[in-house]
Design a protein around this motif. Structure first.
Motif, PDB file in Angstrom:
ATOM      1  N   ALA A 142       0.831  -1.208   0.000  1.00 43.89           N
ATOM      2  CA  ALA A 142       0.000   0.000   0.000  1.00 43.89           C
ATOM      3  C   ALA A 142       0.864   1.256   0.000  1.00 43.89           C
ATOM      4  O   ALA A 142       0.567   2.239  -0.698  1.00 43.89           O
ATOM      5  N   GLU A 192       0.858   4.108  -3.007  1.00 44.63           N
ATOM      6  CA  GLU A 192       0.585   5.512  -2.708  1.00 44.63           C
ATOM      7  C   GLU A 192       1.778   6.396  -3.039  1.00 44.63           C
ATOM      8  O   GLU A 192       1.614   7.500  -3.569  1.00 44.63           O
ATOM      9  N   GLU A 193       2.984   5.937  -2.722  1.00 42.07           N
ATOM     10  CA  GLU A 193       4.171   6.743  -3.008  1.00 42.07           C
ATOM     11  C   GLU A 193       4.330   6.980  -4.510  1.00 42.07           C
ATOM     12  O   GLU A 193       4.779   8.052  -4.936  1.00 42.07           O
ATOM     13  N   GLY A 244       1.801   6.857  -6.713  1.00 39.95           N
ATOM     14  CA  GLY A 244       0.593   7.411  -7.312  1.00 39.95           C
ATOM     15  C   GLY A 244      -0.015   6.512  -8.368  1.00 39.95           C
ATOM     16  O   GLY A 244      -0.683   6.993  -9.295  1.00 39.95           O
ATOM     17  N   GLY A 295       2.897   9.915   1.398  1.00 40.19           N
ATOM     18  CA  GLY A 295       2.538   8.669   0.730  1.00 40.19           C
ATOM     19  C   GLY A 295       2.583   7.488   1.681  1.00 40.19           C
ATOM     20  O   GLY A 295       1.698   6.632   1.663  1.00 40.19           O
ATOM     21  N   ARG A 343      -0.443   7.598   4.003  1.00 45.10           N
ATOM     22  CA  ARG A 343      -1.663   7.116   3.346  1.00 45.10           C
ATOM     23  C   ARG A 343      -1.643   5.596   3.228  1.00 45.10           C
ATOM     24  O   ARG A 343      -2.670   4.935   3.390  1.00 45.10           O
ATOM     25  N   GLY A 344      -0.469   5.033   2.935  1.00 46.78           N
ATOM     26  CA  GLY A 344      -0.371   3.581   2.790  1.00 46.78           C
ATOM     27  C   GLY A 344      -0.700   2.842   4.066  1.00 46.78           C
ATOM     28  O   GLY A 344      -1.485   1.885   4.053  1.00 46.78           O
ATOM     29  N   LEU A 402      -4.367   2.678   5.136  1.00 49.79           N
ATOM     30  CA  LEU A 402      -5.317   1.885   4.360  1.00 49.79           C
ATOM     31  C   LEU A 402      -5.816   0.690   5.186  1.00 49.79           C
ATOM     32  O   LEU A 402      -5.053  -0.207   5.524  1.00 49.79           O
TER      33      LEU A 402
END
Length: 232
Positions: free
Chosen positions: A16, A20-21, A23, A198, A201-202, A205
Motif C-alpha cells: 500500500a 501511494e508513493e 501514485g 505517501g 496514506r499507505g 489503508l
C-alpha cells in the motif's frame, strides 16, 4: 489499473505504501483473513500460498494479458520496475536494495511475525517460544540499527522499497514490547519516515478495519489453524 488484494497487516501495508508513493491507480480488494477468504479457491488461484498481499496488473508494461504477482517482496520489485521509482538502476545500488529487501522478507518479517504470535495471540503462553523470538527480535533490530548508523536509509542515501518493506513491521514495536529507544538509529529513521505523506496514506489503508478484541474459535482456526483440507 491494479487490483490490490490485501488486509490490514504489515505485509499488506508494505505494498500500500508503494502504491501511494508512486501514485499508481489501484483498487483494493479486501481479503478477510479471520473469515478464511485466503483459503478460498478463488483467492488461491491468485495467490497459491493463501496469504496477503497480491496484485493483478491490468495494464502491464508489455501491453499483454493481466499480470498477477504474489509475495510482498516480489510485488514491490514489480511495482518499482513498472513505475521506475524507488529502485536504483545502477548495479551496486540495485544490489544493496535487493539485499535489504530480501533481509526483510527472510528475517525481520518472519521474526516479528512469530514474536507477535507467541507474545500477543497464542492462547498458551510458552515462555521458551516468547523468549526465543524476543531475543531474535532484538537481534534483527540491532542489525537495522548498525546499518542505519552508517546510512540515512537502509540501502544508502535514498529512500527505497527496502525502507517501505521494513517500516510496517517496525511500526508494531510498541505492541510487541520492543524498546525502540534502545535502537536510536532505527528510531531516527522511523520518525523521519513517518512524515512522508505517501507512506502515511499507505499505512492508513484499512487501519480502521484492524482486528481488535477476542477471536472466536473459528477465526483462530482460519488465522492460525492447519485444517487438513488446506494441506493437499
Amino acid at each position: 489499473m491494479i487490483e490490490f488484494f490485501t488486509a490490514p497487516a504489515p505485509n499488506g501495508w508494505k505494498v500500500a505504501i508503494m502504491l501511494e508513493e508512486c501514485g499508481l491507480a489501484y483498487e483494493q480488494r479486501w481479503v478477510n483473513l479471520a473469515a478464511g477468504d485466503q483459503h478460498s479457491q478463488e483467492y488461491l488461484a491468485i495467490n497459491p500460498n493463501g496469504r496477503i498481499p497480491a496484485i493483478t496488473d491490468h495494464a502491464p508494461a508489455d501491453g499483454g494479458e493481466p499480470v498477477t504477482v504474489f509475495e510482498s517482496g516480489a510485488v514491490l520489485l514489480y511495482l518499482a520496475e513498472k513505475a521506475g521509482r524507488f529502485l536504483p538502476t545502477d548495479l551496486r545500488g540495485q544490489s544493496r536494495v535487493r539485499q535489504w529487501l530480501f533481509w526483510q522478507v527472510g528475517h525481520l518479517g518472519p521474526t516479528l511475525g512469530q514474536h507477535g504470535h507467541f507474545h500477543l495471540y497464542a492462547e498458551e503462553k510458552l515462555p521458551y517460544a516468547i523468549e526465543r523470538f524476543h531475543r531474535e527480535a532484538l537481534r534483527v533490530y540491532g542489525v537495522m540499527d548498525r546499518q542505519l548508523a552508517q546510512e540515512e536509509h537502509l540501502a544508502g542515501a535514498d529512500y527505497t522499497i527496502a525502507d517501505m518493506a521494513c517500516f510496517p513491521w517496525v511500526r508494531t514495536w510498541k505492541a510487541q514490547g520492543i524498546p525502540l529507544a534502545d535502537f536510536p538509529h532505527v528510531k531516527r529513521w522511523y520518525d523521519a519516515l513517518k512524515t512522508r505523506e505517501g507512506l502515511r496514506r499507505g499505512v492508513a489503508l484499512g487501519s480502521d478495519m484492524a482486528r481488535r478484541g477476542e477471536m472466536s474459535a473459528a477465526e483462530r482456526q482460519n488465522l492460525f489453524g492447519t485444517a487438513k483440507a488446506r494441506v493437499q
